[in-house]
Motif scaffolding. Structure first.
Motif, short mmCIF file in Angstrom:
data_model
loop_
_atom_site.label_atom_id
_atom_site.label_comp_id
_atom_site.label_asym_id
_atom_site.label_seq_id
_atom_site.Cartn_x
_atom_site.Cartn_y
_atom_site.Cartn_z
N VAL A 1 7.06 3.26 -5.87
CA VAL A 1 8.20 2.35 -5.84
C VAL A 1 9.00 2.50 -7.12
CG1 VAL A 1 8.92 -0.07 -5.78
CG2 VAL A 1 7.04 0.71 -4.32
N ALA A 2 10.29 2.76 -6.96
CA ALA A 2 11.13 3.10 -8.12
C ALA A 2 11.67 1.88 -8.84
CB ALA A 2 12.29 3.98 -7.67
N THR B 1 0.83 -1.20 0.00
CA THR B 1 0.00 0.00 0.00
C THR B 1 0.86 1.25 0.00
OG1 THR B 1 -1.65 -1.20 1.27
CG2 THR B 1 -1.83 1.19 1.24
N GLY B 2 0.55 2.16 -0.91
CA GLY B 2 1.22 3.45 -0.92
C GLY B 2 0.47 4.47 -0.08
N LEU B 3 0.54 5.72 -0.47
CA LEU B 3 -0.12 6.78 0.28
C LEU B 3 -1.61 6.78 -0.02
CD1 LEU B 3 2.46 9.70 -0.18
CD2 LEU B 3 2.26 8.07 1.72
N ILE B 4 -2.40 6.49 1.01
CA ILE B 4 -3.85 6.45 0.88
C ILE B 4 -4.43 7.46 1.87
CG2 ILE B 4 -5.88 4.98 0.87
CD1 ILE B 4 -3.79 3.87 -0.96
N GLY C 1 5.68 15.67 -2.47
CA GLY C 1 6.49 16.47 -3.37
C GLY C 1 7.10 15.69 -4.51
N GLU C 2 7.56 14.46 -4.24
CA GLU C 2 8.18 13.65 -5.28
C GLU C 2 7.28 12.50 -5.72
OE1 GLU C 2 12.06 12.45 -4.08
OE2 GLU C 2 12.77 14.50 -3.77
N HIS C 3 6.03 12.55 -5.31
CA HIS C 3 5.09 11.50 -5.69
C HIS C 3 4.74 11.65 -7.17
CE1 HIS C 3 1.46 9.09 -5.87
NE2 HIS C 3 1.68 8.65 -4.64
N PRO C 4 4.81 10.58 -7.97
CA PRO C 4 4.53 10.71 -9.40
C PRO C 4 3.17 11.32 -9.71
CG PRO C 4 5.56 8.60 -8.96
CD PRO C 4 5.27 9.22 -7.62
#
Length: 255
Positions: free
Chosen positions: A250-251, A187-190, A210-213
């Motif tokens: 995730v990069a 899970t990412g940012l929810i 800020g760096e979230h795609p």
């Protein structure tokens, strides 16, 4: 898409709000018999009501303490007595204390193990014998992108959620021939209470995004459909996977 699980008994923990509630409602729309569990009875009852309106054949609320493994085992027995044998399990719960490695004390590690790993395995252990006997089961564990890309300020999540995913990956191979699939979600940012508590100032939120795609967190409703799909018949050949729902955070190539 008809997921082919109408009438199946589904248990969703941590279902009083956020992604747990959204997943419960997504399963309700597939016509399952639903058990929702968490500590907040009033909120659970509202989720159960909404689930019945959404199409669940049955929906009941059960209170349980996610940090108490014995209580979670008892929860499964109670659901079996009142709703039926659990055929779909969605493991969801609150995250452990945030912080870096050097900020943690031994008691913090013990508490995080009880909340994050011991509780998940207790639920799986409680439902697995019945799933094996019926030769059908779906288990989905809602974890974190920290299992793919460690987060410096979430060392406890990094450690124990990764351990849960590893244990379930191992188990998935053991039971794959028995009609049981086991998958995990990174899970990412929810936009949930957990997200708001971790990023509780405009500055923290701006740094996180800020760096979230995509530049924003997901809503729980954007998260739930894939989880529901993994619980259905069309996903019967998908097992042992850890799938990121993270908006591209995730990069790694295999995130």
């Amino acid at each position: 898409m008809d997921l082919g699980i109408a009438g199946r008994v589904a248990l969703v923990t941590g279902a009083s709000s956020g992604i747990g509630a959204a997943v419960a409602l997504a399963l309700a729309r597939e016509g399952v018999k639903l058990a929702v569990a968490a500590r907040r009875q009033e909120k659970l009852e509202e989720v159960a009501r909404r689930a019945r309106n959404a199409g669940a054949q049955e929906a009941r609320a059960f209170t349980a303490d996610q940090t108490d493994a014995a209580a979670l085992t008892a929860l499964v027995r109670e659901v079996e007595g009142k709703v039926g044998s659990v055929e779909i399990l969605v493991v969801n719960g609150g995250g452990p204390k945030p912080g870096t490695y050097t900020q943690m004390q031994p008691a913090d590690w013990d508490a995080a193990y009880a909340l994050t790993m011991k509780s998940a395995l207790a639920l799986v252990d409680a439902v697995l014998p019945g799933m094996r006997a019926r030769r059908f089961g779906r288990i989905v564990a809602l974890e974190s992108v920290s299992v793919k890309q460690p987060i410096p300020t979430l060392v406890l999540s990094n450690a124990f959620r990764t351990a849960v995913v590893s244990a379930l990956k191992t188990l998935s191979r053991e039971v794959a021939k028995e009609g049981i699939t086991i998958n995990s979600i990174a899970t990412g940012l929810i936009e949930t209470d957990r997200f708001r508590s971790l990023y509780d100032t405009p500055e923290k939120r701006a740094r996180a995004l800020g760096e979230h795609p995509m530049g924003r967190p997901a809503t729980p409703d954007e998260f739930a459909p894939l989880v529901a799909f993994l619980c259905g018949e069309p996903a019967r050949y998908v097992t042992g996977q850890t799938i990121a729902i993270d908006g591209g955070v995730v990069a790694g190539l295999f995130g």
